[in-house]
Motif scaffolding. Structure first.
Motif, PDB file in Angstrom:
ATOM      1  N   PRO C  52      -0.885  -8.014   5.880  1.00  0.00           N
ATOM      2  CA  PRO C  52      -0.501  -8.513   4.661  1.00  0.00           C
ATOM      3  C   PRO C  52      -1.706  -8.344   3.759  1.00  0.00           C
ATOM      4  N   GLY C  53      -1.209  -8.185   2.523  1.00  0.00           N
ATOM      5  CA  GLY C  53      -2.086  -8.091   1.497  1.00  0.00           C
ATOM      6  C   GLY C  53      -2.821  -6.536   1.167  1.00  0.00           C
ATOM      7  N   VAL C  54      -2.457  -5.663   1.880  1.00  0.00           N
ATOM      8  CA  VAL C  54      -3.371  -4.521   1.939  1.00  0.00           C
ATOM      9  C   VAL C  54      -3.071  -3.723   0.774  1.00  0.00           C
ATOM     10  N   GLY C  55      -1.974  -3.959  -0.002  1.00  0.00           N
ATOM     11  CA  GLY C  55      -1.444  -3.230  -0.919  1.00  0.00           C
ATOM     12  C   GLY C  55      -0.450  -2.459  -1.036  1.00  0.00           C
ATOM     13  N   LYS C  56       0.435  -2.601  -0.203  1.00  0.00           N
ATOM     14  CA  LYS C  56       1.660  -1.869   0.300  1.00  0.00           C
ATOM     15  C   LYS C  56       2.689  -1.644  -1.216  1.00  0.00           C
ATOM     16  N   SER C  57       2.884  -2.793  -1.417  1.00  0.00           N
ATOM     17  CA  SER C  57       3.877  -2.855  -2.878  1.00  0.00           C
ATOM     18  C   SER C  57       3.190  -2.212  -3.933  1.00  0.00           C
ATOM     19  N   ASP C  93       7.669  -9.014  -2.774  1.00  0.00           N
ATOM     20  CA  ASP C  93       7.154  -7.786  -2.876  1.00  0.00           C
ATOM     21  C   ASP C  93       7.384  -6.796  -4.157  1.00  0.00           C
ATOM     22  N   ARG C  96       5.286  -6.261  -7.784  1.00  0.00           N
ATOM     23  CA  ARG C  96       4.700  -5.343  -8.133  1.00  0.00           C
ATOM     24  C   ARG C  96       5.236  -4.086  -8.310  1.00  0.00           C
ATOM     25  N   GLU C 142       9.281  -0.831   3.157  1.00  0.00           N
ATOM     26  CA  GLU C 142       8.156  -1.800   3.059  1.00  0.00           C
ATOM     27  C   GLU C 142       8.169  -2.807   4.287  1.00  0.00           C
ATOM     28  N   VAL C 144       5.863  -5.744   6.687  1.00  0.00           N
ATOM     29  CA  VAL C 144       4.571  -6.161   6.973  1.00  0.00           C
ATOM     30  C   VAL C 144       4.222  -5.883   8.440  1.00  0.00           C
ATOM     31  N   ASN C 189      -6.606   1.591   1.454  1.00  0.00           N
ATOM     32  CA  ASN C 189      -6.554   1.266  -0.072  1.00  0.00           C
ATOM     33  C   ASN C 189      -7.703   0.300  -0.284  1.00  0.00           C
ATOM     34  N   LYS C 190      -7.896   0.046  -1.718  1.00  0.00           N
ATOM     35  CA  LYS C 190      -8.940  -0.757  -2.136  1.00  0.00           C
ATOM     36  C   LYS C 190     -10.261  -0.424  -1.695  1.00  0.00           C
ATOM     37  N   ASP C 192     -12.307   0.414  -3.878  1.00  0.00           N
ATOM     38  CA  ASP C 192     -12.965  -0.177  -4.764  1.00  0.00           C
ATOM     39  C   ASP C 192     -13.566  -1.484  -4.351  1.00  0.00           C
ATOM     40  N   THR C 222      -7.722   5.428  -1.290  1.00  0.00           N
ATOM     41  CA  THR C 222      -6.861   5.040  -2.698  1.00  0.00           C
ATOM     42  C   THR C 222      -7.281   3.724  -3.115  1.00  0.00           C
ATOM     43  N   ILE C 223      -7.168   3.755  -4.474  1.00  0.00           N
ATOM     44  CA  ILE C 223      -7.310   2.433  -5.040  1.00  0.00           C
ATOM     45  C   ILE C 223      -5.856   2.305  -5.821  1.00  0.00           C
ATOM     46  N   VAL C 225      -4.399  -0.132  -7.364  1.00  0.00           N
ATOM     47  CA  VAL C 225      -4.295  -0.864  -8.730  1.00  0.00           C
ATOM     48  C   VAL C 225      -4.509   0.314  -9.969  1.00  0.00           C
TER      49      VAL C 225
HETATM   50  N1  LIG Z   1      -9.000  -4.348  -5.913  1.00  0.00           N
HETATM   51  C1  LIG Z   1      -7.980  -3.765  -5.438  1.00  0.00           C
HETATM   52  N2  LIG Z   1      -6.760  -4.624  -5.255  1.00  0.00           N
HETATM   53  C2  LIG Z   1      -5.683  -4.152  -5.118  1.00  0.00           C
HETATM   54  C3  LIG Z   1      -5.676  -2.626  -4.652  1.00  0.00           C
HETATM   55  N3  LIG Z   1      -4.463  -2.576  -4.206  1.00  0.00           N
HETATM   56  C4  LIG Z   1      -3.767  -3.561  -4.448  1.00  0.00           C
HETATM   57  N4  LIG Z   1      -4.523  -4.814  -4.728  1.00  0.00           N
HETATM   58  C5  LIG Z   1      -4.261  -5.977  -4.696  1.00  0.00           C
HETATM   59  O1  LIG Z   1      -4.021  -6.419  -3.732  1.00  0.00           O
HETATM   60  C6  LIG Z   1      -2.993  -7.629  -3.705  1.00  0.00           C
HETATM   61  C7  LIG Z   1      -1.641  -7.382  -2.733  1.00  0.00           C
HETATM   62  O2  LIG Z   1      -1.264  -6.228  -2.982  1.00  0.00           O
HETATM   63  P1  LIG Z   1       0.184  -6.150  -2.667  1.00  0.00           P
HETATM   64  O3  LIG Z   1       0.638  -4.760  -3.258  1.00  0.00           O
HETATM   65  O4  LIG Z   1       1.056  -6.945  -2.975  1.00  0.00           O
HETATM   66  O5  LIG Z   1      -0.008  -5.856  -1.045  1.00  0.00           O
HETATM   67  P2  LIG Z   1       1.077  -5.900   0.213  1.00  0.00           P
HETATM   68  O6  LIG Z   1       0.480  -5.083   1.181  1.00  0.00           O
HETATM   69  O7  LIG Z   1       2.544  -5.456  -0.446  1.00  0.00           O
HETATM   70  O8  LIG Z   1       1.137  -7.366   0.408  1.00  0.00           O
HETATM   71  P3  LIG Z   1       2.277  -8.267   1.235  1.00  0.00           P
HETATM   72  O9  LIG Z   1       3.590  -7.603   0.906  1.00  0.00           O
HETATM   73  O10 LIG Z   1       2.173  -9.611   1.000  1.00  0.00           O
HETATM   74  O11 LIG Z   1       2.081  -7.966   2.662  1.00  0.00           O
HETATM   75  C8  LIG Z   1      -2.796  -7.613  -5.172  1.00  0.00           C
HETATM   76  O12 LIG Z   1      -3.632  -8.673  -5.816  1.00  0.00           O
HETATM   77  C9  LIG Z   1      -2.941  -6.285  -5.537  1.00  0.00           C
HETATM   78  O13 LIG Z   1      -3.223  -6.306  -7.013  1.00  0.00           O
HETATM   79  C10 LIG Z   1      -6.591  -1.748  -4.886  1.00  0.00           C
HETATM   80  O14 LIG Z   1      -6.706  -0.647  -4.551  1.00  0.00           O
HETATM   81  N5  LIG Z   1      -7.800  -2.484  -5.150  1.00  0.00           N
END
Ligand SMILES: Nc1nc2c(ncn2[C@@H]2O[C@H](COP(=O)(O)OP(=O)(O)OP(=O)(O)O)[C@@H](O)[C@H]2O)c(=O)[nH]1
Ligand SMILES: [Mg+2]
Lengths: 136, 563, 256
Positions: C52-57, C93, C96, C142, C144, C189-190, C192, C222-223, C225
């Motif tokens: 969860p929350g790693v930035g998939k969407s 999802d 984003r 997508e 989780v 991802n992330k 940064d 990747t980043i 965002v």
């Molecule tokens: N700093 C940073 N934040 C990121 C990056 N990619 C995504 N985020 C942030 O991480 C949070 C979760 O991103 P999502 O794309 O919703 O992640 P997800 O994996 O789809 O989340 P779920 O569907 O809830 O499991 C958001 O606040 C994004 O803005 C990145 O490369 N760097």
């Protein structure tokens, strides 16, 4: 037959006051519905395309910026154009009483003002959707 | 103390027990909004550990529990600040001049939503919003109009602006420059509190990290060149309005403050160079003692944090000065006159909590834009408290109350627990990015709503003591031509200005932004963006254009759904 | 005009209706699906999974940009869990990906698991077909990735991208049995937000992925965002698509 009621909760306009929208989204989820929440600052195009793609039964619009008379008609018109005329639309937020008839005449079924119970919204959706078999 | 304890036990067994058997209390469990259990009776036992000198001290002295000035309202009453404002620059300018003529010395500026989120008035998303929640500012030209014939060395201006704060402040500085006013003479406040925008209110543009850079650029710049400017007003108000409890409001606001201090320290600045000009902004709600305790706990906790964590030396760095506003979310559309009473109670709590300035809401604010009558009553409420109640004649009059002191301790303790949890998550930025704070606030909002629906929480006129009359929301009439006028002005400006210069200035901003922050620790190496923003503003680049460059470089923030 | 005809002509509403039918009345939808199946050629299906929350969407939103630059139509199925207690779901999802909502060439659909995961992978496979019929050149799914059930869902995909983030260094070991085994491409991802060394070392230790003849699972940083690293990811996905050859018929979980 539809097994689940699907609802889109959307915030058109630029204001970020989403407390109400989020409380409603959660209440509807807890009432067993599938709620699509798209966040703040949504354009009419975004809202309508989402409603169509997600095949929702119901669209809830929350707006507190006062721009409802500009934004609601745009959304309703576009929704009809895209074939979503069966989607039940309701609104919430700070909307003056004298604007309500106009909103209703264009196809917004109900406006929930400040102090509304979430249970009231749940009941409204369920009753409307049950009453209107074709929505399913 | 032992005697008290013994006697209390005696009382419980001999007196209380019988009464409870005969007549149980109204509820099994009493608690306040912050979910702190409220006891039946508070006695010296409850504040056994309170050390007067260490925990309360004297007003004007560390830890400032009893107030930030030695004489408080005996010396000077709090500032009664009521703000309003909308339309375009021209209209607001007229209103400001009128207010100044009436003897007011402080102006407050609210901006419309497109300005607040960095869109020009001709942007597609601005439709229907131009000039609505405040004045529309596209370029320096609008700012010049807004302050036309108002000498900036004579007024103090408070501006509710966050994401594009650097740009708006730059415009203000340029207007002053054109009037021949020196930077050191400018006085006022910019809200500039971007972190709370991700938690509540939602007028963010960029992701938290680059936003924090802009915020700290403004503070750093002000600490060097604007000695009389309050560059930030760290705001719990909106967090509370979004549904937070009092403890959450307190904890998250101070945690935001800590995040700013940390970011500034990374630029090798000494907290004593900038922290004295930090100010705070809180909400004040209905639960009277909870609110008073919140303010006292806020002062004590901030003082301690500044001293212990940041080794501040200057007492002013540890002093939490704040503005308070009565709680918009506590007003009901039903029986709006009841709101006058709510506002009175809330205002009283703010004053007993030692506020530096206060805005009292009008009774009809839950409905529409307040009428003139309502605004007057709201102001009179403050005046009656100030002049008739006698409350302002002594410092911190509720101190020493067993209940209040015990509550103050608990609020401080619980807020600190939250702050430590945020530390564990890696600080406020991380906590926001992970949606932790948003989730906490939304959860509180939802639980309160459920309680109200179940009548576990009584709201007079809403879920109890209703009357039949239906509440009617008044219509807000706004000049529909504002948008057109503003767009026309913008178009003319774009034709008139030197396009080459604008292009160059925007490109300079882009260059100054790079290298974009690669990692947290890189923050302090970055160039302060204020000088290039001042350049761009000076050649009439617009808010939208400057923000667009930044959007390209910084990216845009999208909220976390965490319901 | 029948529903199928409409879908084949690119009607979003018709496609949306059929997906609902698949979810609500799976048996009666079979007929339509049978007709549809005969009229379509399978397209590349991309699975994106991870904690969860790693930035998939966010990553998907970026990938959509790349596909759209090449004028490819994109279908997205975003799957979120239903509450086991109330049966309700909050589908967030697409928040984003909303910038793509006005784009006629993008179709995003959120699906709730509805408490029957085996059934879900069937519904997903069918929804992939509907989006193919609608005209998608690529379909992205997508989920989780936390349990075995989601792994099951991923079997509809030709290419599986497992997304991780730097903070997950130590959790990797525990994921071994699950999603780590199925990835063709791994994204960190992330970047940064912190050091990736630890995670990379751990990934190295685990040696995850479905290593097949001629394909070594790749790691891409990747980043999302900011959009950095997306080109590399896109390229790698294309490489894998070519490696796979003809998209597989999405059949495996499909037989009712
Ligand atoms: N700093 C940073 N934040 C990121 C990056 N990619 C995504 N985020 C942030 O991480 C949070 C979760 O991103 P999502 O794309 O919703 O992640 P997800 O994996 O789809 O989340 P779920 O569907 O809830 O499991 C958001 O606040 C994004 O803005 C990145 O490369 N760097
Ligand atoms: Mg997601």
């Amino acid at each position: 037959m539809r097994k689940k009621i699907r609802v889109l909760i959307a915030k058109p306009g630029l204001d970020g006051h989403d407390r109400g929208a989020k409380v409603v989204a959660r209440a509807l989820r807890d009432a067993g519905m599938e709620v699509i929440y798209t966040g703040i600052r949504q354009t009419a195009e975004q809202i309508v395309n989402t409603a169509i793609q997600e095949d929702v039964d119901c669209l809830g619009l929350s707006i507190l910026s006062g721009a409802h008379l500009k934004l609601f008609p745009k959304i309703v018109k576009l929704l009809k154009k895209r074939g979503g005329k069966n989607i039940l639309i309701f609104g919430g937020g700070i909307i003056p009483s004298e604007d309500i008839p106009e909103l209703k005449s264009m196809g917004v079924s109900k406006i929930f003002g400040p102090g509304t119970k979430t249970q009231g919204i749940i009941d409204f959706i369920k009753t409307q959707i049950d009453a209107d078999g074709k929505r399913r | 103390m032992d005697a008290v304890k013994k006697e209390k036990k005696n009382w419980e067994e001999k007196v209380l027990k019988k009464v409870l058997e005969k007549r149980p209390e109204r509820k099994k469990y009493f608690e306040n909004y912050s979910k702190i259990k409220i006891g039946r009776l508070y006695t010296p036992e409850d504040i056994e550990d309170l050390d007067y000198l260490k925990d309360l001290g004297f007003p004007g002295n560390f830890p400032f529990t009893r107030g930030v000035q030695p004489t408080m309202y005996r010396g000077k009453l709090w500032t009664m600040r009521q703000y309003a404002g909308m339309g375009d620059a021209e209209e607001s300018n007229k209103r400001y001049k009128y207010l100044l003529k009436q003897g007011q010395t402080g102006l407050s500026v609210a901006f419309d939503l497109p300005t607040q989120i960095g869109y020009d008035s001709d942007h597609q998303l601005a439709i229907g919003e131009v000039g609505k929640a405040g004045v529309a500012i596209d370029s320096l030209a609008d700012m010049e109009l807004l302050f036309k014939d108002i000498p900036l060395d004579k007024v103090s201006t408070s501006m509710t602006i966050n994401a594009p704060c650097a740009i708006i402040l730059a415009m203000y500085i340029m207007v002053g420059e054109k009037q021949g006013v020196n930077l050191s003479q400018l006085t006022g406040t910019t809200q500039n509190d971007i972190l709370k925008e991700y938690i509540a209110r939602g007028t963010y543009i960029f992701p938290p990290l680059p936003s924090l850079r802009l915020t700290t650029d403004v503070i750093e710049y002000a600490s060097k060149y604007l000695p009389r400017w309050n560059p930030i007003s760290i705001s719990g108000y909106h967090i509370r309005e979004a549904g937070a409890t009092a403890v959450q409001e307190l904890a998250f606001t101070l945690a935001n403050g800590l995040a700013y201090i940390k970011a500034l320290k990374m630029r090798n600045l000494n907290p004593d160079d900038f922290a004295p000009r930090f100010s705070f902004f809180f909400a004040v709600h209905n639960n009277f003692f909870e609110e008073v305790a919140k303010f006292r706990a806020a002062r004590r906790l901030w003082a301690r944090l500044m001293k212990e964590r940041f080794k501040a030396k200057n007492p002013k760095s540890m002093m939490l000065r704040f503005h308070a506003q009565t709680g918009g979310a506590t007003l009901t559309a039903q029986q709006p006159d009841n709101n006058i009473v709510r506002v009175t109670l809330q205002a009283l709590a703010a004053v007993l909590g030692g506020t530096q300035s206060l805005h009292t809401n009008s009774r009809d604010e839950a409905l529409a834009l307040p009428s003139e009558d309502s605004v007057r009553i709201a102001l009179r409420t403050q005046q009656i408290i100030a002049y008739e109640s006698g409350i302002s004649d002594t410092v911190d009059p509720l101190a020493g109350s067993y209940y209040l002191e015990s509550l103050t301790n608990q609020m401080e303790k619980q807020a600190l627990t939250y702050i430590k949890r945020i530390d564990k998550l890696g600080g406020m930025l991380q906590a926001i990015e992970r949606g932790f704070i948003q989730r906490e606030v939304q959860n509180s909002a939802y639980l309160l709503q459920k309680k109200i629906e179940k009548e576990e929480e009584v709201v007079v006129g809403l879920n109890r003591f209703r009357s039949e009359e239906e509440s009617k929301l008044e219509k807000l009439i706004l000049d529909p031509k504002i948008e057109e006028r503003q767009k026309k002005r913008l178009k003319e400006l774009k034709n008139k200005r030197n396009k080459e210069k604008v292009k160059k200035a925007l490109n300079d901003i882009k260059k100054a932004i790079h290298p974009a922050p690669a990692r947290r620790s890189g923050v302090h190496k970055q160039e302060n963006l204020m000088p290039v923003i001042l350049e761009a503003v000076g050649v009439y680049a617009t808010v939208g254009e400057i923000c667009e460059v930044m959007r390209q470089e910084f990216g845009e923030y999208r909220e976390s759904v965490s319901i | 005009m029948g529903l199928i005809e409409k879908i084949l002509q690119g009607d979003q509403k018709a496609a949306a209706k059929l997906i609902s039918k698949i979810e609500d009345e799976p048996t009666s939808a079979l007929e339509e699906l049978k007709v549809l199946k005969e009229r379509i050629v399978p397209v590349h299906t991309l699975g994106i999974t991870g904690p969860p929350g790693v930035g998939k969407s966010t990553l998907i939103a970026r990938l959509i940009e790349r596909y759209r630059e090449k004028n490819k139509k994109v279908g997205v199925l975003a799957i979120d869990p239903s509450s086991p207690f109330t049966g309700g779901a909050l589908l967030g999802d697409r928040i984003r990906m909303q910038m793509h909502s006005p784009d006629e060439g993008v179709f995003i659909r959120s699906m709730a698991t509805r408490g029957q995961l085996g059934g879900l992978s069937r519904a997903t496979a069918k929804a992939v077909k509907v989006l193919t019929g609608w005209g998608a050149d690529v379909v992205v799914v997508e989920t989780v990735g936390v349990g075995q059930d989601e792994v099951e869902v991923m079997r509809v995909a030709d290419t599986i991208v497992v997304v991780l983030s730097p903070g997950l260094g130590d959790d990797i070991q525990m994921m071994k049995a699950g999603i780590l085994e199925i990835g063709d491409i791994f994204v960190i991802n992330k970047i940064d937000q912190g050091e990736t060394g630890h995670l990379e070392r751990n990934l190295e230790l685990v040696r995850p992925g479905r290593e097949r003849e001629g394909w070594v699972p790749a790691i891409i940083k990747t980043i999302a965002v900011k959009g950095s690293g997306i080109d590399e990811l896109h390229q790698k996905i294309e490489e894998h698509r070519k490696y796979c050859g003809k998209p597989r018929e999405v059949e495996r979980a499909d037989e009712d």
